[in-house]
Design a protein around this motif. Structure first.
Motif, PDB file in Angstrom:
ATOM      1  N   VAL A   1      48.000  19.428 -43.119  1.00 57.32           N
ATOM      2  CA  VAL A   1      48.730  18.406 -43.852  1.00 57.32           C
ATOM      3  C   VAL A   1      47.786  17.304 -44.311  1.00 57.32           C
ATOM      4  O   VAL A   1      47.903  16.764 -45.402  1.00 57.32           O
ATOM      5  CB  VAL A   1      49.842  17.813 -42.957  1.00 57.32           C
ATOM      6  N   ALA A   2      46.825  16.955 -43.460  1.00 55.83           N
ATOM      7  CA  ALA A   2      45.890  15.874 -43.781  1.00 55.83           C
ATOM      8  C   ALA A   2      44.672  15.970 -42.891  1.00 55.83           C
ATOM      9  O   ALA A   2      44.705  16.592 -41.820  1.00 55.83           O
ATOM     10  CB  ALA A   2      46.560  14.506 -43.615  1.00 55.83           C
ATOM     11  N   GLU A   3      43.599  15.355 -43.349  1.00 59.59           N
ATOM     12  CA  GLU A   3      42.408  15.126 -42.541  1.00 59.59           C
ATOM     13  C   GLU A   3      42.077  13.638 -42.630  1.00 59.59           C
ATOM     14  O   GLU A   3      42.263  13.028 -43.675  1.00 59.59           O
ATOM     15  CB  GLU A   3      41.230  15.955 -43.047  1.00 59.59           C
ATOM     16  N   VAL A   4      41.594  13.080 -41.543  1.00 58.03           N
ATOM     17  CA  VAL A   4      41.317  11.648 -41.491  1.00 58.03           C
ATOM     18  C   VAL A   4      39.886  11.434 -41.040  1.00 58.03           C
ATOM     19  O   VAL A   4      39.448  11.999 -40.039  1.00 58.03           O
ATOM     20  CB  VAL A   4      42.288  10.919 -40.534  1.00 58.03           C
ATOM     21  N   ARG A   5      39.168  10.592 -41.783  1.00 59.49           N
ATOM     22  CA  ARG A   5      37.770  10.268 -41.462  1.00 59.49           C
ATOM     23  C   ARG A   5      37.579   8.762 -41.406  1.00 59.49           C
ATOM     24  O   ARG A   5      38.280   8.021 -42.091  1.00 59.49           O
ATOM     25  CB  ARG A   5      36.823  10.867 -42.507  1.00 59.49           C
ATOM     26  N   THR A   6      36.635   8.329 -40.611  1.00 61.90           N
ATOM     27  CA  THR A   6      36.322   6.908 -40.556  1.00 61.90           C
ATOM     28  C   THR A   6      35.744   6.437 -41.877  1.00 61.90           C
ATOM     29  O   THR A   6      35.227   7.223 -42.668  1.00 61.90           O
ATOM     30  CB  THR A   6      35.296   6.631 -39.443  1.00 61.90           C
ATOM     31  N   GLY A   7      35.807   5.123 -42.113  1.00 63.13           N
ATOM     32  CA  GLY A   7      35.284   4.530 -43.336  1.00 63.13           C
ATOM     33  C   GLY A   7      34.216   3.496 -43.053  1.00 63.13           C
ATOM     34  O   GLY A   7      33.698   3.385 -41.938  1.00 63.13           O
ATOM     35  N   ASN A   8      33.860   2.750 -44.087  1.00 65.94           N
ATOM     36  CA  ASN A   8      32.878   1.663 -43.989  1.00 65.94           C
ATOM     37  C   ASN A   8      31.525   2.138 -43.474  1.00 65.94           C
ATOM     38  O   ASN A   8      30.815   1.417 -42.756  1.00 65.94           O
ATOM     39  CB  ASN A   8      33.404   0.513 -43.115  1.00 65.94           C
ATOM     40  N   GLY A   9      31.165   3.368 -43.825  1.00 65.73           N
ATOM     41  CA  GLY A   9      29.822   3.847 -43.545  1.00 65.73           C
ATOM     42  C   GLY A   9      29.540   4.301 -42.141  1.00 65.73           C
ATOM     43  O   GLY A   9      28.376   4.482 -41.778  1.00 65.73           O
ATOM     44  N   VAL A  10      30.572   4.494 -41.315  1.00 61.52           N
ATOM     45  CA  VAL A  10      30.342   4.978 -39.955  1.00 61.52           C
ATOM     46  C   VAL A  10      31.024   6.331 -39.771  1.00 61.52           C
ATOM     47  O   VAL A  10      32.019   6.630 -40.428  1.00 61.52           O
ATOM     48  CB  VAL A  10      30.845   3.981 -38.894  1.00 61.52           C
ATOM     49  N   ARG A  11      30.450   7.140 -38.883  1.00 54.35           N
ATOM     50  CA  ARG A  11      31.014   8.443 -38.558  1.00 54.35           C
ATOM     51  C   ARG A  11      31.909   8.317 -37.340  1.00 54.35           C
ATOM     52  O   ARG A  11      31.551   7.701 -36.343  1.00 54.35           O
ATOM     53  CB  ARG A  11      29.897   9.456 -38.261  1.00 54.35           C
ATOM     54  N   GLY A  12      33.063   8.924 -37.411  1.00 54.63           N
ATOM     55  CA  GLY A  12      34.029   8.824 -36.328  1.00 54.63           C
ATOM     56  C   GLY A  12      33.622   9.591 -35.092  1.00 54.63           C
ATOM     57  O   GLY A  12      32.830  10.518 -35.141  1.00 54.63           O
ATOM     58  N   ASP A  13      34.196   9.197 -33.970  1.00 53.69           N
ATOM     59  CA  ASP A  13      33.909   9.806 -32.680  1.00 53.69           C
ATOM     60  C   ASP A  13      35.197  10.404 -32.134  1.00 53.69           C
ATOM     61  O   ASP A  13      36.286  10.093 -32.603  1.00 53.69           O
ATOM     62  CB  ASP A  13      33.334   8.747 -31.744  1.00 53.69           C
ATOM     63  N   PHE A  14      35.099  11.233 -31.094  1.00 54.49           N
ATOM     64  CA  PHE A  14      36.235  12.076 -30.722  1.00 54.49           C
ATOM     65  C   PHE A  14      37.057  11.603 -29.527  1.00 54.49           C
ATOM     66  O   PHE A  14      37.828  12.362 -28.983  1.00 54.49           O
ATOM     67  CB  PHE A  14      35.768  13.508 -30.467  1.00 54.49           C
ATOM     68  N   HIS A  15      36.939  10.344 -29.117  1.00 54.44           N
ATOM     69  CA  HIS A  15      37.741   9.915 -27.975  1.00 54.44           C
ATOM     70  C   HIS A  15      39.198   9.627 -28.314  1.00 54.44           C
ATOM     71  O   HIS A  15      40.045   9.699 -27.427  1.00 54.44           O
ATOM     72  CB  HIS A  15      37.129   8.653 -27.346  1.00 54.44           C
ATOM     73  N   GLU A  16      39.476   9.258 -29.538  1.00 55.53           N
ATOM     74  CA  GLU A  16      40.865   8.891 -29.851  1.00 55.53           C
ATOM     75  C   GLU A  16      41.223   9.246 -31.282  1.00 55.53           C
ATOM     76  O   GLU A  16      40.432   9.034 -32.208  1.00 55.53           O
ATOM     77  CB  GLU A  16      41.070   7.388 -29.636  1.00 55.53           C
ATOM     78  N   PHE A  17      42.405   9.807 -31.443  1.00 66.30           N
ATOM     79  CA  PHE A  17      42.996  10.028 -32.758  1.00 66.30           C
ATOM     80  C   PHE A  17      44.506   9.926 -32.578  1.00 66.30           C
ATOM     81  O   PHE A  17      45.178  10.893 -32.233  1.00 66.30           O
ATOM     82  CB  PHE A  17      42.590  11.391 -33.319  1.00 66.30           C
ATOM     83  N   VAL A  18      45.035   8.708 -32.760  1.00 68.19           N
ATOM     84  CA  VAL A  18      46.447   8.472 -32.487  1.00 68.19           C
ATOM     85  C   VAL A  18      47.117   7.930 -33.746  1.00 68.19           C
ATOM     86  O   VAL A  18      46.601   7.038 -34.422  1.00 68.19           O
ATOM     87  CB  VAL A  18      46.626   7.500 -31.293  1.00 68.19           C
TER      88      VAL A  18
END
Length: 477
Positions: A134-151
């Motif tokens: 349905v969707a994919e979500v990525r961090t913004g503002n030039g940083v790569r997301g980490d896998f501790h939380e996706f709520v």
């Protein structure tokens, strides 16, 4: 492995709505891969062991067992440990659970690269009840997301964490002036647009001296050895505030959503609350405000195996009096989670505890009596959950046939991810003259029957009332 061992995080970033189907299929098998299911030959059964000790709440269990090869599976299983859905990935998967997006239940997880030092880089994934993305979500503002939380929140946003490498003055804790450290950024992302609505930096609001992590040779704030002073591992939307858990300060934080300022600290070196008997915690994960106002968390609380049992902990927190008291705890006296782990309060009052680095989960009654134990969850699972889930995959059921020496054939049927399948009906014969060869109850992930030889066979998944839920493509011997 010490506290500084593998610690997990939740990642994502700027969103993209997708219309295409996710395959849900395992990657191609290696030439020397062991055989697995007949219908999914490159997938090994997960090998879970379930011990039923009393009544459970119902629904299904959601796990993401790590594998020694570095790959991971996303799993939905029943109370016997039998799979309902198996998803293979060449990347790390964490935090498989059911959430709500735009009023509909979705299956969510984080998928990405596992990096040295207990963090990663990847994407938050939302699947519909047909397992299409349905969707994919990525961090913004030039940083790569980490896998501790996706709520997900009820505003159509996602709360996520990022671990960018920055420099900071580590002299107050005996390090260099320009030490190399991991900052912790908490972002709120609009799932549909990818817009960053909130971007909070731990190093802008927390003092480096709050850390409980000692500088060490393998993480000393120098190039190539970034120091991790905070290690945020959960974030919860809590009205006009955010509730954070930071493992490496051994503290929970209440943040003002508008200003980012810390309203209070619970635990840690600078805690604002007097802790009652049994309320102290350390190296914790998964802090959540419950509807009754209590705060729950998974209290790892140990450094090495044998130091004691980890526990699910319920705290009554009086923000006016600045006191925190232990209400209940959930532990079996023997199992610890040296890192990772979570606690989920279920609607009927049962509590599910995922033991993190110890590859097990336990469901407790409200009074702390164990009701269900499942072990053998790979090399551990970052979190474990229970939830209701109803799904009908976009992909058709799978069928596989093996000729037998006596001229008959062994036929296997499965439908990866389907719920509500009560029976399998096997149809043979020609296209113009189909014959119902046999109808049998569903028996686990893959159901097998022996049939008379036929040039082709179709497997039909039936609901309890006989409705055809799905039909395989004809399989020719």
């Amino acid at each position: 492995m010490t506290r500084r061992g593998f610690l997990l995080s939740g990642l994502v970033g700027g969103a993209a709505l997708l219309s295409g189907a996710g395959s849900g299929r395992p990657p191609p098998a290696e030439a020397d891969a062991p055989s697995g299911y007949a219908t999914m030959p490159d997938v090994e059964p997960p090998g879970l062991t379930a011990r039923r000790l009393g009544p459970t709440e119902g629904g299904l269990l959601f796990l993401a067992p790590f594998r020694g090869t570095g790959s991971a599976d996303a799993l939905i299983v029943d109370d016997t440990g039998e799979p309902v859905w198996i998803h293979r990935s060449a990347q790390l998967i964490t935090d498989v659970r059911v959430q709500v997006f735009e009023g509909e239940p979705v299956l969510t997880y984080w998928e990405g690269e596992r990096r040295t030092g207990g963090h990663g880089a990847g994407t938050g994934v939302l699947l519909g009840r047909d397992y299409r993305r349905v969707a994919e979500v990525r961090t913004g503002n030039g940083v790569r997301g980490d896998f501790h939380e996706f709520v997900l929140t009820d505003r159509g946003t996602a709360l996520i964490i990022a671990y960018p490498t920055v420099t900071a003055d580590l002299r107050p804790i005996g390090g260099p002036r320009a030490g190399v450290v991991l900052d912790n950024r908490v972002q709120e992302i609009d799932v549909r647009t990818g817009e960053v609505l909130l971007d909070w930096s731990a190093l802008d609001h927390l003092d480096i001296t709050e850390t409980r992590m000692p500088l060490a040779k393998d993480a000393n704030g120098t190039k190539g050895k970034a120091f991790d002073p905070v290690h945020v591992n959960s974030v919860q939307d809590d009205g006009d505030t955010l509730l954070l858990s930071a493992r490496n300060t051994c503290a929970l934080y209440s943040l003002d959503r508008r200003t980012g300022a810390v309203r209070w600290r619970l635990g840690g070196r600078r805690g604002d609350f007097a802790l009652g008997d049994g309320a102290a915690f350390a190296w914790q994960h998964d802090a959540r405000r419950q509807p009754d106002g209590t705060i729950t968390l998974f209290d790892n609380h140990i450094d090495e195996p044998g130091d004691g049992s980890s526990r699910g902990l319920v705290l009554a927190v009086d923000e006016d009096a600045r006191t925190a008291e232990r209400v209940r705890e959930y532990a079996d006296g023997k199992t610890f989670g040296q890192y990772m782990g979570n606690m989920q309060v279920l609607p009927d009052g049962n509590v599910l505890v995922g033991w993190g680095s110890t590859p097990a989960m336990t469901e407790f009654a409200a009074d702390g009596t164990p009701r269900l134990e499942i072990t053998g969850i790979g090399d551990g699972s970052y979190r474990a959950y229970r939830a209701d889930w109803s799904a009908r995959p976009a992909a058709a059921p799978d069928v596989a046939m093996t000729p037998l020496p006596d001229g008959r054939m062994r036929v296997h049927a499965s439908w990866n991810g389907a719920t509500g399948v009560a029976r399998w009906r096997f149809v043979t014969g020609s296209e113009t003259r189909p014959v119902v060869a046999k109808t049998v109850p569903r028996k686990g992930f893959e159901t097998a029957v022996t049939l008379a030889h036929s040039p082709n066979v179709i497997a039909e998944a039936l609901a309890a009332d006989g409705t055809v839920l799905g039909r395989s493509e004809p399989r020719v011997v």
